[in-house]
Design an enzyme around this catalytic site. Structure first.
Site, PDB file in Angstrom:
ATOM      1  N   PHE B 119       3.133   6.929   0.675  1.00 22.93           N
ATOM      2  CA  PHE B 119       2.376   8.046  -0.287  1.00 22.93           C
ATOM      3  C   PHE B 119       3.806   8.601  -0.992  1.00 22.93           C
ATOM      4  CE2 PHE B 119      -1.588   9.862  -1.655  1.00 22.93           C
ATOM      5  CZ  PHE B 119      -2.323   8.830  -1.677  1.00 22.93           C
ATOM      6  N   GLN B 239      -1.134  21.610  -9.544  1.00 24.74           N
ATOM      7  CA  GLN B 239      -0.839  20.412  -9.511  1.00 24.74           C
ATOM      8  C   GLN B 239      -1.374  19.474 -10.582  1.00 24.74           C
ATOM      9  OE1 GLN B 239      -1.570  17.289  -5.947  1.00 24.74           O
ATOM     10  NE2 GLN B 239       0.849  17.516  -6.036  1.00 24.74           N
ATOM     11  N   HIS B 241      -1.856  15.698 -11.225  1.00 20.98           N
ATOM     12  CA  HIS B 241      -1.788  14.324 -10.768  1.00 20.98           C
ATOM     13  C   HIS B 241      -1.443  13.522 -11.732  1.00 20.98           C
ATOM     14  CE1 HIS B 241      -2.321  10.683  -8.649  1.00 20.98           C
ATOM     15  NE2 HIS B 241      -2.716  11.316  -7.647  1.00 20.98           N
ATOM     16  N   LEU B 251      -9.655  10.266 -11.258  1.00 25.26           N
ATOM     17  CA  LEU B 251      -8.317  10.107 -10.597  1.00 25.26           C
ATOM     18  C   LEU B 251      -7.953   8.379 -10.199  1.00 25.26           C
ATOM     19  CD1 LEU B 251      -6.051  11.726  -9.161  1.00 25.26           C
ATOM     20  CD2 LEU B 251      -7.041  11.114  -7.093  1.00 25.26           C
ATOM     21  N   GLU B 254      -2.765   7.777  -5.865  1.00 21.50           N
ATOM     22  CA  GLU B 254      -1.607   7.384  -5.679  1.00 21.50           C
ATOM     23  C   GLU B 254      -1.237   6.213  -4.744  1.00 21.50           C
ATOM     24  OE1 GLU B 254       1.195  11.059  -5.480  1.00 21.50           O
ATOM     25  OE2 GLU B 254       1.812  10.278  -3.362  1.00 21.50           O
ATOM     26  N   ARG B 285       4.641  14.675  -6.933  1.00 24.51           N
ATOM     27  CA  ARG B 285       3.577  14.277  -7.985  1.00 24.51           C
ATOM     28  C   ARG B 285       4.214  15.224  -9.154  1.00 24.51           C
ATOM     29  NH1 ARG B 285      -1.863  14.621  -4.861  1.00 24.51           N
ATOM     30  NH2 ARG B 285      -1.528  12.507  -4.056  1.00 24.51           N
ATOM     31  N   HIS B 351      -5.550  18.733 -11.122  1.00 22.70           N
ATOM     32  CA  HIS B 351      -5.954  18.117  -9.749  1.00 22.70           C
ATOM     33  C   HIS B 351      -6.002  19.050  -8.759  1.00 22.70           C
ATOM     34  CE1 HIS B 351      -6.389  14.764  -7.098  1.00 22.70           C
ATOM     35  NE2 HIS B 351      -5.427  14.987  -6.235  1.00 22.70           N
ATOM     36  N   ARG B 393       2.163  20.283  -3.787  1.00 26.53           N
ATOM     37  CA  ARG B 393       1.627  19.615  -2.625  1.00 26.53           C
ATOM     38  C   ARG B 393       1.866  18.100  -2.471  1.00 26.53           C
ATOM     39  NH1 ARG B 393      -3.145  16.507  -1.535  1.00 26.53           N
ATOM     40  NH2 ARG B 393      -3.943  16.796  -3.806  1.00 26.53           N
TER      41      ARG B 393
HETATM   42  C1  LIG Z   1     -10.204  12.766  -7.072  1.00 29.01           C
HETATM   43  C2  LIG Z   1      -9.356  13.495  -5.678  1.00 29.01           C
HETATM   44  C3  LIG Z   1      -8.941  12.675  -4.985  1.00 29.01           C
HETATM   45  C4  LIG Z   1      -8.169  13.201  -3.791  1.00 29.01           C
HETATM   46  N1  LIG Z   1      -7.430  12.671  -2.945  1.00 29.01           N
HETATM   47  C5  LIG Z   1      -6.809  13.171  -1.993  1.00 29.01           C
HETATM   48  C6  LIG Z   1      -6.254  12.399  -0.980  1.00 29.01           C
HETATM   49  O1  LIG Z   1      -6.418  11.057  -0.956  1.00 29.01           O
HETATM   50  N2  LIG Z   1      -5.444  12.875   0.204  1.00 29.01           N
HETATM   51  C7  LIG Z   1      -5.480  14.435   0.310  1.00 29.01           C
HETATM   52  O2  LIG Z   1      -5.196  14.899   1.285  1.00 29.01           O
HETATM   53  N3  LIG Z   1      -5.936  15.063  -0.707  1.00 29.01           N
HETATM   54  C8  LIG Z   1      -6.619  14.665  -1.658  1.00 29.01           C
HETATM   55  N4  LIG Z   1      -7.401  15.302  -2.660  1.00 29.01           N
HETATM   56  C9  LIG Z   1      -7.558  16.694  -2.441  1.00 29.01           C
HETATM   57  C10 LIG Z   1      -8.684  17.079  -1.428  1.00 29.01           C
HETATM   58  O3  LIG Z   1      -9.689  15.993  -1.359  1.00 29.01           O
HETATM   59  C11 LIG Z   1      -9.185  18.562  -1.746  1.00 29.01           C
HETATM   60  O4  LIG Z   1      -8.498  19.334  -1.762  1.00 29.01           O
HETATM   61  C12 LIG Z   1     -10.451  18.670  -0.637  1.00 29.01           C
HETATM   62  O5  LIG Z   1     -11.430  17.858  -0.443  1.00 29.01           O
HETATM   63  C13 LIG Z   1     -11.039  20.059  -0.835  1.00 29.01           C
HETATM   64  O6  LIG Z   1     -12.006  20.251   0.430  1.00 29.01           O
HETATM   65  P1  LIG Z   1     -12.782  21.682   0.640  1.00 29.01           P
HETATM   66  O7  LIG Z   1     -13.434  21.565   1.785  1.00 29.01           O
HETATM   67  O8  LIG Z   1     -11.534  22.649   0.341  1.00 29.01           O
HETATM   68  O9  LIG Z   1     -13.468  21.850  -0.677  1.00 29.01           O
HETATM   69  P2  LIG Z   1     -14.969  20.677  -1.299  1.00 29.01           P
HETATM   70  O10 LIG Z   1     -14.911  19.601  -0.687  1.00 29.01           O
HETATM   71  O11 LIG Z   1     -14.380  20.707  -2.862  1.00 29.01           O
HETATM   72  O12 LIG Z   1     -15.976  21.591  -0.876  1.00 29.01           O
HETATM   73  C14 LIG Z   1     -16.373  22.885  -1.489  1.00 29.01           C
HETATM   74  C15 LIG Z   1     -17.715  23.294  -1.084  1.00 29.01           C
HETATM   75  O13 LIG Z   1     -17.912  24.786  -1.486  1.00 29.01           O
HETATM   76  C16 LIG Z   1     -19.273  24.729  -1.929  1.00 29.01           C
HETATM   77  N5  LIG Z   1     -19.044  26.116  -3.018  1.00 29.01           N
HETATM   78  C17 LIG Z   1     -18.320  26.139  -3.975  1.00 29.01           C
HETATM   79  N6  LIG Z   1     -18.715  27.241  -4.637  1.00 29.01           N
HETATM   80  C18 LIG Z   1     -19.810  27.881  -4.060  1.00 29.01           C
HETATM   81  C19 LIG Z   1     -20.403  28.952  -4.190  1.00 29.01           C
HETATM   82  N7  LIG Z   1     -20.333  29.975  -5.177  1.00 29.01           N
HETATM   83  N8  LIG Z   1     -21.544  29.210  -3.314  1.00 29.01           N
HETATM   84  C20 LIG Z   1     -21.832  28.268  -2.142  1.00 29.01           C
HETATM   85  N9  LIG Z   1     -21.137  27.303  -2.021  1.00 29.01           N
HETATM   86  C21 LIG Z   1     -19.804  27.038  -2.952  1.00 29.01           C
HETATM   87  C22 LIG Z   1     -19.501  23.547  -2.626  1.00 29.01           C
HETATM   88  O14 LIG Z   1     -20.963  23.293  -2.607  1.00 29.01           O
HETATM   89  C23 LIG Z   1     -18.943  22.608  -1.579  1.00 29.01           C
HETATM   90  O15 LIG Z   1     -19.494  22.386  -0.354  1.00 29.01           O
HETATM   91  C24 LIG Z   1      -7.984  14.824  -3.811  1.00 29.01           C
HETATM   92  C25 LIG Z   1      -8.781  15.757  -4.658  1.00 29.01           C
HETATM   93  C26 LIG Z   1      -9.657  14.909  -5.610  1.00 29.01           C
HETATM   94  C27 LIG Z   1     -10.113  15.819  -6.633  1.00 29.01           C
END
Ligand SMILES: Cc1cc2nc3c(=O)[nH]c(=O)nc-3n(C[C@H](O)[C@H](O)[C@H](O)COP(=O)(O)OP(=O)(O)OC[C@H]3O[C@@H](n4cnc5c(N)ncnc54)[C@H](O)[C@@H]3O)c2cc1C
Ligand code: SF4
Lengths: 232, 578
Positions: B119, B239, B241, B251, B254, B285, B351, B393
């Site tokens: 990666f 970031q 991507h 997306l 990578e 990135r 991203h 990142r």
């Molecule tokens: C397409 C894509 C591919 C990626 N691939 C990778 C990868 O391969 N490797 C890597 O390390 N990272 C990757 N990332 C980054 C990583 O996936 C994310 O940063 C990470 O999953 C975020 O997780 P989280 O638990 O912080 O939030 P999320 O999984 O986004 O969860 C947010 C939660 O908050 C809740 N929420 C939000 N606002 C409110 C509110 N007002 N009231 C109540 N609930 C709320 C939502 O319902 C949800 O449950 C990728 C990101 C994307 C977009």
């Protein structure tokens, strides 16, 4: 192109009965059905209610009936369904509003099969070893996104809401055929039941409906086999 | 009717970070815990992550956590806090094994170990050559993490309030005492009281028009914090991507380049050789996104359009079907092309937010430049800024952060709850939320929230994205003032209570305009280029003046900026080349 969306509406605070409403607008053939629904919601009628999040077919929020077939709105292009599109909520769960149905019974069915790793031994320091063949054995069913398209397309489920349904069986399959899991006997006991796998009549609607291309009917058949022999 | 619920610990958000914290909290039977999420847990955007989670397991070639730390520090353009980075990279192997023990179906090596791939920015021996560090489950790693953690929450009996949209925090006398939330199904407001509350609300990619983020990733946690006087850290670092599907933003992981995919311009040239002679397509990135923009500006975009090609045609059917099946599916579904035979049109897509709510290494939210924390408030996941990503990142480090710091926050909260008393909470936040919701729900006429959202997204994409200048940022700042004013008088169509997403979207939009203002202000003030923040008028990194974190305090329309030092342990800042 000019398109007409005919949407089955249910606005509980406005009127008691569901009704159909037409929306006419212009769109590109490569637009997703979800783009069209967003267009309606954002530019024509903000009262339209639906669930959606990722818009790329991985979160499982926007399963609905599109021209009579269960599909994800974000994975269906207009060019694949034509310019006259009928949109209805999934069948078999209570409608809360418009395209939003009550998913709680669906997740309850999912919970029934104990959808989590059961492992009796103590965890090794590093990862458990699993061969590529063993991993491949349950690969298909790990793809499930719990969208309910399969369960709500199943005629057995329509007539018997206690039937555990294809999605829950897919989830059970994912563990039953995982070499690391020790919960097979317990899961088979749950599924070898009047409301379990034997209800399946092999109609194949579920396989057709699955937006993840999971061979749902095949998975069910494999679980039936396992239930018959009491092991995998 | 207002309903009040009382818990010891509340987790807001059910993505990877929230679920990890919740499963740890659930191990403490005396800590009554609930998770609130505006989406069903399995709909969270963690499920969209594709490429993998980083950990120096060394399953496919020598590796060690110290190299991982170095790469992360360098990737962060030396803005990451090195104490936090050491914890993350040090804990990485253990948490990945833990996920495996929970049942996560990782892809496997020939000898049955967790498979790993290359990666961007991850190297062997402090920058020598690419290393296989990303642990993956095909290109569905995030899906598997989300499913696995949800399965564990079910196993442990975690209590969920699904489809509850949190509208405000209850903060009194410097401590957080719970939240106010709108139940989507009924439209009723609920008060949740707690000793400890975790914000795990994910990213804010919807601030930009081209994004890989879900339509629900609207930075709610950041707005909740900022409106309650809590600073936001390093928001100028966002970031882009390099490889989003042209015009859609979806997306393309990578992992495609990790498996050997190559970026090419309209002449078929592998242009990354010029920008990053050593790591080429696997440079960090920010570097790759800028290179793509430069190629396009120089007229070397494909067919004069705003994209280049990501070429995977030499990888062969097998690699694509087995290691990148989701990508293949996206291309076939949305572009009608097969990546086995045809290159993919890609452009940078918004991203990931490196910045967010400042926390210490146990998730405690910090409220000033001295690092004082707020009693009862925690943050983890993408909405938090620990800071392990600094100015940029590395891929695979976000999923890692969720698990490592979600777990630490859960443990810290459990400890805190065992000792703390439930503090009294007044009705004011509830009443304010009620009034705001009612005003919005009943306003007769005004602009559509979707129009404001679109205008803001396009403005941010044009003016506050990969390349920035004083002029562009100043213009954005002025236009945002206007958008903010207009956002105050938007009107919605839906006057009902049941599942009123017209209302919640409008709410999110107003919050995002406020957030865009903070981002722009932070970017305007930082007169240097570092990581993802690239100022054409200040093209160099300036450690003398700018090796420091931004803290932005928002008070109504005004943004006050303060700064705090970066923690440096082992790795002194050096020039960054790939
Ligand atoms: C397409 C894509 C591919 C990626 N691939 C990778 C990868 O391969 N490797 C890597 O390390 N990272 C990757 N990332 C980054 C990583 O996936 C994310 O940063 C990470 O999953 C975020 O997780 P989280 O638990 O912080 O939030 P999320 O999984 O986004 O969860 C947010 C939660 O908050 C809740 N929420 C939000 N606002 C409110 C509110 N007002 N009231 C109540 N609930 C709320 C939502 O319902 C949800 O449950 C990728 C990101 C994307 C977009
Ligand atoms: S098996 Fe397919 S259709 Fe059924 S819930 Fe899972 S993803 Fe949806």
């Amino acid at each position: 192109m000019d398109v007409t969306f005919t949407i089955r509406r249910y606005q509980p605070e406005v009127r008691d009965d569901p009704y159909y409403e037409d929306f006419e607008f212009e769109a590109e053939p490569t637009d997703r059905v979800l783009d069209c629904l967003n267009h309606i919601k954002w530019q024509i009628d903000g009262t339209l209610a639906m669930r959606r999040s990722c818009q790329t077919g991985i979160c499982g929020s926007d399963a609905m009936r599109i021209n009579g077939q269960n599909r994800l709105a974000c994975k269906t292009l207009l060019q694949d369904v034509g310019s006259e599109v009928t949109i209805e909520p999934l069948m078999g769960y209570a409608v809360i509003k418009d395209l939003v149905v009550d998913m709680d019974p669906f997740f309850d069915q999912f919970r029934r099969v104990k959808p989590f790793m059961m492992n009796e031994g103590s965890d090794p320091e590093r990862e458990r070893v699993q061969s590529q063949e063993e991993r491949e054995r349950f690969d298909d069913t790990t793809k499930c996104i719990l969208c309910a398209a399969c369960t709500t397309s199943c005629p057995v489920f329509w007539s018997d809401e206690d039937y555990v349904g294809p999605a829950a069986i897919v989830q059970a399959h994912r563990f039953i055929f995982d070499s690391r899991d020790d919960g097979t006997a317990e899961r088979l006991r749950i599924l070898d039941d009047a409301e379990g796998v034997w209800k399946c009549r092999t109609v194949f609607n579920c396989t057709k409906a699955c937006p993840r291309d999971i061979e749902v009917t095949k998975a069910i058949a494999e679980v039936k086999q396992a239930a018959m022999w009491g092991r995998v | 009717m207002a309903q009040t619920h009382t818990y010891d610990a509340l987790v807001i958000g059910a993505g990877g970070a929230g679920l990890m914290a919740a499963t740890y909290l659930q191990d403490h039977p005396d800590v009554k815990t609930a998770v609130l999420s505006k989406l069903y847990p399995t709909r969270s955007h963690t499920g969209a992550a594709q490429g993998g989670i980083g950990a120096a397991l060394g399953n496919m070639g020598e590796d060690n956590p110290d190299w991982h730390s170095f790469d992360t520090v360098k990737g962060s353009d030396y803005l990451g806090d090195q104490d936090a980075i050491e914890i993350m990279c040090g804990d990485a192997p253990e948490v990945v094994y833990e996920l495996e023990h929970m049942g996560l179906p990782f892809s496997r090596t020939e000898d049955g170990r967790i498979a790993q791939r290359r990666f961007g920015g991850h190297t062997k021996n402090y920058g020598e050559e690419p290393v296989r560090r990303s642990c993956y489950a095909a290109d569905r790693t995030g899906h598997m993490i989300l499913q696995t953690l949800y399965q564990q929450s079910i196993r442990k009996g975690v209590e969920f309030h699904d489809e509850f949209h949190v509208l405000d925090l209850i903060v009194e006398d410097g401590s957080c005492r719970g939240v106010v939330a709108l139940e989507l199904e009924t439209g009723e407001l609920h008060q949740f009281r707690s000793k400890a509350t975790l914000l795990a609300t994910g990213g804010h990619g919807q601030v930009w028009s081209t994004t890989s983020n879900a339509v629900t990733l609207t930075g709610d946690g950041l707005t909740l914090a900022a409106r309650n006087g809590i600073p936001l850290q390093d928001l100028e670092f966002y970031q882009f991507h390099p490889t989003g599907i042209y015009d859609m933003g979806i997306l393309i992981t990578e992992g495609v380049r990790g498996e050997g995919g190559i970026l090419r311009n309209n002449e078929g040239e592998r242009f990354m050789e010029q920008y990053a002679p050593n790591l080429k397509d696997l440079a960090s990135r920010d570097v790759v996104s800028r290179a793509i923009y430069k190629e396009i500006r120089a007229g070397r975009g494909i067919d004069g359009k705003h994209h280049v090609h990501l070429d995977a045609t030499h990888l062969g059917q097998d690699v694509i079907e087995n290691k990148l099946p989701e990508i293949a599916d996206f291309c076939r579904t949305y572009l009608g092309l097969d990546p086995v035979t045809t290159p993919m049109p890609v452009e940078p897509t918004a991203h990931y937010g490196m910045g967010g709510i400042p926390t210490d290494v146990d998730g405690r939210v910090e409220v000033d430049e001295q690092g004082n924390t707020m009693r009862g408030l925690y943050a983890a996941g993408e909405c938090a800024c620990v800071s392990v990503h600094g100015a940029n990142r590395l891929g695979t480090n976000a999923l890692l952060e969720l698990v490592v710091f979600g777990r630490r926050a859960g443990n810290a909260m459990a400890e805190y709850c065992a000792e703390a008393e439930l503090e009294p909470a007044g009705e004011a936040p509830m009443e304010q939320a009620r009034e705001a919701v009612e005003t919005l729900r009943t306003r007769d006429s005004g602009e559509r929230p979707a129009d404001i959202r679109r205008e803001m997204q396009e403005l941010m994409m044009e003016n506050v994205s990969v390349f920035r200048t004083q002029e562009l940022l100043q213009e954005a700042k002025e236009k945002l003032v206007d958008l903010r004013e207009r956002a105050k008088s938007i009107a919605i169509d839906d006057r009902r209570k049941t599942f009123n997403t017209d209302l919640t979207e409008a709410w999110e939009t107003v919050g995002m305009v406020e957030l865009a203002q903070v981002i722009t202000e932070c970017a305007l003030n930082r007169t240097e280029s570092r990581g993802a923040h690239s100022r054409e008028d200040y093209p160099d990194r300036n450690d003398d003046e700018w090796l420091k974190h931004t803290l932005a305090f928002r008070d109504d329309g005004e943004v006050e900026l303060r700064y705090r030092p970066v923690t440096i342990t082992k790795f002194e800042p050096k020039e960054r080349t790939y």
